[in-house]
Design a protein around this motif. Structure first.
Motif, short mmCIF file in Angstrom:
data_model
loop_
_atom_site.label_atom_id
_atom_site.label_comp_id
_atom_site.label_asym_id
_atom_site.label_seq_id
_atom_site.Cartn_x
_atom_site.Cartn_y
_atom_site.Cartn_z
N PHE A 386 1.58 2.34 1.47
CA PHE A 386 0.95 3.25 0.50
C PHE A 386 -0.57 3.19 0.55
O PHE A 386 -1.24 4.19 0.32
CB PHE A 386 1.49 2.99 -0.91
CG PHE A 386 2.76 3.75 -1.14
CD1 PHE A 386 2.72 5.08 -1.56
CD2 PHE A 386 3.99 3.17 -0.89
CE1 PHE A 386 3.88 5.79 -1.73
CE2 PHE A 386 5.16 3.88 -1.06
CZ PHE A 386 5.11 5.19 -1.48
N LEU A 387 -1.11 2.02 0.89
CA LEU A 387 -2.55 1.93 1.08
C LEU A 387 -2.97 2.85 2.23
O LEU A 387 -3.94 3.63 2.12
CB LEU A 387 -2.92 0.47 1.40
CG LEU A 387 -4.39 0.09 1.44
CD1 LEU A 387 -5.10 0.58 0.19
CD2 LEU A 387 -4.53 -1.42 1.55
N THR A 390 -2.66 6.59 1.22
CA THR A 390 -3.73 7.04 0.34
C THR A 390 -5.02 7.26 1.12
O THR A 390 -5.69 8.29 0.96
CB THR A 390 -3.96 5.99 -0.77
OG1 THR A 390 -2.70 5.67 -1.35
CG2 THR A 390 -4.90 6.53 -1.82
N LEU A 391 -5.36 6.29 1.99
CA LEU A 391 -6.60 6.43 2.75
C LEU A 391 -6.52 7.62 3.68
O LEU A 391 -7.51 8.34 3.88
CB LEU A 391 -6.87 5.15 3.55
CG LEU A 391 -7.33 3.98 2.70
CD1 LEU A 391 -7.20 2.68 3.46
CD2 LEU A 391 -8.77 4.20 2.25
N SER A 392 -5.36 7.85 4.26
CA SER A 392 -5.20 8.98 5.17
C SER A 392 -5.38 10.31 4.41
O SER A 392 -6.10 11.20 4.86
CB SER A 392 -3.81 8.88 5.81
OG SER A 392 -3.40 10.13 6.27
N GLN A 393 -4.74 10.42 3.24
CA GLN A 393 -4.86 11.65 2.46
C GLN A 393 -6.30 11.86 1.99
O GLN A 393 -6.85 12.96 2.09
CB GLN A 393 -3.95 11.59 1.22
CG GLN A 393 -2.50 11.34 1.53
CD GLN A 393 -1.88 12.45 2.34
OE1 GLN A 393 -2.28 13.61 2.21
NE2 GLN A 393 -0.93 12.11 3.19
N ALA A 394 -6.93 10.77 1.51
CA ALA A 394 -8.31 10.88 1.05
C ALA A 394 -9.22 11.29 2.20
O ALA A 394 -10.13 12.11 2.05
CB ALA A 394 -8.76 9.55 0.44
N GLY A 423 -1.91 7.50 -4.19
CA GLY A 423 -2.78 6.51 -4.81
C GLY A 423 -2.18 5.96 -6.09
O GLY A 423 -2.16 4.73 -6.31
N SER A 424 -1.65 6.85 -6.94
CA SER A 424 -1.04 6.36 -8.19
C SER A 424 0.18 5.51 -7.87
O SER A 424 0.40 4.46 -8.51
CB SER A 424 -0.62 7.52 -9.10
OG SER A 424 -1.29 8.69 -8.77
N THR A 425 0.97 5.94 -6.88
CA THR A 425 2.13 5.14 -6.51
C THR A 425 1.70 3.76 -6.04
O THR A 425 2.32 2.74 -6.38
CB THR A 425 2.93 5.85 -5.40
OG1 THR A 425 3.11 7.21 -5.75
CG2 THR A 425 4.27 5.19 -5.20
N LEU A 426 0.63 3.73 -5.25
CA LEU A 426 0.11 2.44 -4.78
C LEU A 426 -0.19 1.52 -5.97
O LEU A 426 0.19 0.34 -5.98
CB LEU A 426 -1.16 2.66 -3.95
CG LEU A 426 -1.91 1.39 -3.53
CD1 LEU A 426 -1.06 0.53 -2.62
CD2 LEU A 426 -3.23 1.74 -2.84
N VAL A 427 -0.87 2.09 -7.00
CA VAL A 427 -1.21 1.29 -8.17
C VAL A 427 0.06 0.78 -8.84
O VAL A 427 0.18 -0.41 -9.20
CB VAL A 427 -2.09 2.10 -9.15
CG1 VAL A 427 -2.31 1.32 -10.44
CG2 VAL A 427 -3.41 2.45 -8.50
N VAL A 428 1.05 1.70 -9.00
CA VAL A 428 2.31 1.30 -9.64
C VAL A 428 2.96 0.17 -8.86
O VAL A 428 3.36 -0.86 -9.41
CB VAL A 428 3.26 2.52 -9.74
CG1 VAL A 428 4.65 2.05 -10.18
CG2 VAL A 428 2.71 3.54 -10.71
N VAL A 429 3.07 0.35 -7.54
CA VAL A 429 3.74 -0.67 -6.72
C VAL A 429 2.99 -1.99 -6.79
O VAL A 429 3.57 -3.06 -6.96
CB VAL A 429 3.84 -0.18 -5.25
CG1 VAL A 429 4.45 -1.27 -4.37
CG2 VAL A 429 4.70 1.08 -5.17
N LEU A 430 1.65 -1.88 -6.71
CA LEU A 430 0.84 -3.11 -6.73
C LEU A 430 1.04 -3.86 -8.04
O LEU A 430 1.26 -5.08 -8.06
CB LEU A 430 -0.63 -2.73 -6.53
CG LEU A 430 -1.59 -3.83 -6.07
CD1 LEU A 430 -1.09 -4.50 -4.81
CD2 LEU A 430 -2.97 -3.25 -5.84
#
Lengths: 623, 623
Positions: A386-387, A390-394, A423-430
């Motif tokens: 997910f990191l 997110t970086l790819s989409q950004a 990005g939000s999913t990343l935060v949730v998973v983290l």
């Protein structure tokens, strides 16, 4: 070489590159196995966290997986755009580097590398875990089986891209076929009869032991998100496809995502309709969700065993996606000087062989450290993915903002939605997985970034020091000063001295005094060298005696060469080292390795003006 | 180097040789520990075989050990003669080689080497075995303790001859003192009171289970003969003694033999007088003969524990005699070309260090293979010693028959009696122990002899091929043909090319075509090399392109050099290999090891006319 050829195939010429490329049908197993195999454990991972809710929990699986399917669709559209924009392979690393800078690129690269190593280890150990729960007598051999599967994947991958795509076709499509059949068999009685029909009833769900909470649902969602790892593989591997590359890659991505959505949605729906929940993996009578579902709709016949077998294979070989992408990724990173350059070069089968070695070694290390049971690694595993998402989409958002082009606002919006969602999913998973082990990622990833930065600094420095923009200097091309060690007069030393005399008029022969009779040595020198050379009117080599009170032989020679080099200033010192070369290793044991040791010590302690010349004497092969 | 100095002592100059030599009092522990420690297990070994005879068996121990004492006396007188005749160290190997020929010498050498390795392993494991039977809680650590003692002996021996003699003085003389005290305490009540007096009564002897037979007595004698191993050490190590060497060596031998005879005769007599027999070593309540005897005459007080402790130490360190003699023996054998020459050279502490390494490695191997319990090796152990004894005595007979000299008939008779006595004992031991493992010797010893013969053949052939009796040839001293591989123009390659041009007017630069732009390379070559060199009026180096369809870099270069070498006939090819030298190993991982690999391949596949020149470029150390 013959054994290499049998095991890994004949060497491929650079010109055969194009014929090694693949189409969509081989692309799905090669780059999609990881994503598709998620269907085998994603729903299970989500349902496991819902166990405390009892029967009510099973009902939540549909909204949770609806959210995951929506995320998948967003990723699908944004990665199509990435493939269009980066036909040379637009992995997160490339996209982030080019649009957000080196720092973001390294973050994405480190995240992806972690993800791939974990994918490989977790995939293999999940496959073996499923196999062992089907055949408990294999329990003592878990690690052995893991390493065996790793070895198979290694060999298949060393045979080249195309062959590994073909090799994994059968298990992949068998798995997809079986799972779709199970889903259809599940839907049919509900649609025609209005209610499910059980061939084998699943175990009863335990009573609820907890109330529903948002935190619990978030944790189930975070676990279910492991189903999305591997989606980025296609965008990374556009170059693996034969012409036309971009359409083939997009077609492959479409096939993978559509199948994955069908499987995830179908399995989630069927679980709810049939009231099938996860069972406690550590408890007695554990049975996987897919096993319950298959048995419920088709009974425990041949079809059941074929399906379960295909799940085992797909899980075990899902590691292969990591093998398809990791070497390509490290190759790109290394070409930017952030990793050892050896990762860039392509081996005999046109692969980044060293990337495959590195991934195999790291995977083996993880498997051995965890004894083949890598459950504890699973929480780490979605973070990297997910990191990178997110970086790819950004990065793509920045790309459209800069490049513009037709309909750029829509494209920017699409990638923007993707960035926010992942990005939000990343935060949730983290957050949900932090205590369970995700904190390890926050140590490993910065460590890797620091390492990569150090590597680049080293390469930069070397380039700065060695780059030459001036032409060859031709002044001061003077003969070197030649030093040759001589223990006793022999054909070997005779030949060395002859060669030394062709190099320079100034030759110095150095003899380390030992216990033997020095008078005899002097006499031999006079008779064999000094007199004939002076009779021929040539400059006689100087003879220097070195004392060695402690019987060391190498150290006095090295010290002497360094001393002479200090006196000579800019002039080159050529050290002539005659050496006996034997046939086999056991003969080597019978001779001192002084020549080797002298060369090594001169290389270690010497300076750039000390040149070592190796004059070999081959036993049985007189010149 | 500092750590080496602390552990093994500072290096010793060759001129310090004499001050490292020892006198008789250090000679006894250094060369006599093996022989003296026999007193601790010889009587036990004989009595163990007499167990089936019950109390009657104990009475036979006196005649058996009388025979052994007579044998010892014969050996004593004959080895005194050997020391006189061979002041340079008259081990069985030397005596047999000089008087009976190489074959007999190799047989003696192989027998002795086997004997020494077994002495070291069996000694250490016997000491640990005794310790463990005293403190059974150490049972799980047997192998660890064995290797620890081996390490101690290794370190002490690496510190040099004198220090190891001094280090083992205390335990040796403590052991001798305690044992003599036990014997005197045993004799005293019998002489004064007419019958023994028990402080602690020994366990009752079991009833007889077998009748006396000659075969049984012969086997007991053969076992008791293990008490005689180690007697030959002094004659082997005459050179270890300070001046006057021969008298000091003979004095040492006298002390050792007298003490050994006193101990063996005293223990045998006391066992008979006190009715002490061996107990079943595998049964419960096992207690060694010396433990029973010491307790019987002195009780279980401090003296008992000091005595038992000294026995443990002497057993464990009896391995040291092997360390004192084995390296010396292999050094002599190697100086005759029968073993690797490295065994001849003396290391930093004036020792044959490689002999110590070899013995340590072989002993460790045996200990590890047998898990630290080497009982099964004991039967092998006396064979080597008696084979060496017999060959040494027979060699001395031939020596006197040839040399004559004063009273030669008496000396010949003395050695002849020794040869017959030890030879018959060898036959008895071989027959009595054949099935128990002595047959292994009949395989190992011929194997070692074959190996040594092969080694000598190799050295002879090398000497024949490389020996040069003619002076330096001065015709045909022509410049070499220089080949330099060049990947891209850099300071490293610039320096290499400059050096190449000082060597010869004919320089060929070889470039392996890769994937990059070859036009740019040609342009760089023209601008940086071809134009300036031709402007200076010098011969322009030839540029050769090599194709490499499979992206190999080393192989095309090696093939090209071999091809050119074939075309050049007698002319030398100098291959200039510029190389980047980095500081640490991790930096080395960042650079390809092509220069190293190229050098290795050229050495392996090349011929005597291909010379490799290494031009190092040190990072951070510009010339």
């Amino acid at each position: 070489m013959a054994l290499l050829d049998i095991l890994f195939g004949r060497p491929l010429a650079s010109s055969e590159d194009l014929s090694e490329r693949i189409g969509p049908w081989a692309g799905v197993p090669l780059l999609g196995l990881d994503a598709l195999s998620s269907a085998a454990y994603g729903p299970e991972a989500g349902l496991t966290l819902l166990i405390p809710l009892g029967l009510a929990g099973v009902h939540f699986i549909v909204p949770i997986f609806s959210a995951i399917v929506v995320l998948l669709l967003i990723l699908f559209f944004s990665y199509r755009q990435t493939i269009d924009a980066y036909p040379m392979g637009g992995g997160s690393y490339t996209v982030a580097t080019e649009n957000l800078g080196d720092g973001a690129g390294l973050l994405a690269g480190a995240a992806l590398m972690t993800d791939y190593v974990l994918t490989a280890a977790v995939g293999i150990s999940a496959g073996v875990g499923a196999l062992v729960s089907a055949a408990p007598s294999l329990q003592p051999h878990i690690l052995g089986l893991c390493l065996l599967i790793l070895a198979v994947i290694f060999v298949v991958n060393m045979r080249g891209l195309r062959q590994s795509g073909v090799a994994f076709m059968l298990p992949t499509y068998l798995f997809v076929g079986c799972m779709l059949a199970v889903i259809l068999l599940a839907i049919f009685p509900v649609v025609t009869g209005g209610h499910p029909r059980f061939v084998v009833a699943p175990p009863r769900l335990p009573p609820a032991t907890a109330a529903v909470s948002l935190w619990l649902l978030l944790k189930a969602f975070a676990s279910g998100c492991t189903a999305m790892t591997g989606v980025e593989a296609v965008s990374n591997g556009v170059q693996a496809f034969r012409d036309p590359g971009r359409p083939n890659a997009k077609r492959t991505l479409t096939i993978i995502i559509l199948i994955l959505i069908a499987l995830l949605a179908g399995i989630a729906w069927a679980c709810k309709a049939y009231g099938i929940g996860a069972t406690d993996p550590d408890g007695p009578g554990y049975q996987s969700v897919l096993s319950q579902l298959t048995a419920a709709v088709a009974g425990r016949g041949i079809f059941y065993y074929v399906s379960i077998g295909s799940i085992l294979l797909v899980l075990a070989f899902s590691a292969n996606t990591a093998f398809a992408d990791f070497p390509r990724l490290t190759g790109i990173i290394a070409s930017h000087d952030f990793l050892p350059h050896v990762l860039v070069s392509r081996g005999r089968r046109l692969l980044h062989s060293w990337g495959i070695y590195a991934l195999t070694a790291l995977t083996a290390l993880l498997l051995i450290l965890f004894g083949g049971v890598t459950d504890r690694l699973i929480p780490l595993y979605a973070i990297g993915a997910f990191l990178a998402f997110t970086l790819s989409q950004a990065g793509m958002v920045a790309h459209w903002a800069r490049e513009r082009g037709p309909a750029w606002r829509w494209k920017l919006l699409m990638n923007g939605v993707g960035a926010v969602a992942t990005g939000s999913t990343l935060v949730v998973v983290l957050v949900a997985k932090f205590a369970a082990g995700a904190w390890v990622t926050t140590l490993v990833v910065p460590g890797m970034i620091a390492f990569m930065a150090l590597v680049r600094r080293h390469y930069r420095r070397v380039r700065l020091e060695t780059a030459e923009d001036k032409p060859l200097r031709l002044e001061g091309l003077s003969e070197p000063f030649v030093i040759m060690p001589l223990d006793r007069w022999s054909r070997i030393t005779e030949r060395g001295l002859r060669f030394a005399m062709t190099l320079s008029k100034q030759v110095q022969v150095v003899h380390v005094d030992g216990d033997e009779d020095e008078g005899a040595f002097e006499e031999s020198w006079r008779r064999n060298v000094a007199e004939p050379v002076s009779a021929a009117g040539l400059p006689v080599p100087a003879l220097v005696h070195l004392r060695s009170p402690y019987r060391y032989l190498i150290q006095p020679l090295v010290d002497h060469v360094l001393r002479v080099s200090g006196e000579m200033g800019e002039r080159y010192i050529a050290v002539v080292v005659p050496e006996l070369v034997v046939h086999n290793w056991w003969q080597a044991l019978l001779h001192n390795q002084r020549a080797q040791l002298l060369k090594l010590m001169l290389l270690m302690k010497g300076n750039g003006r000390i040149v070592v010349l190796n004059i070999p004497w081959y036993l049985d092969r007189p010149v």
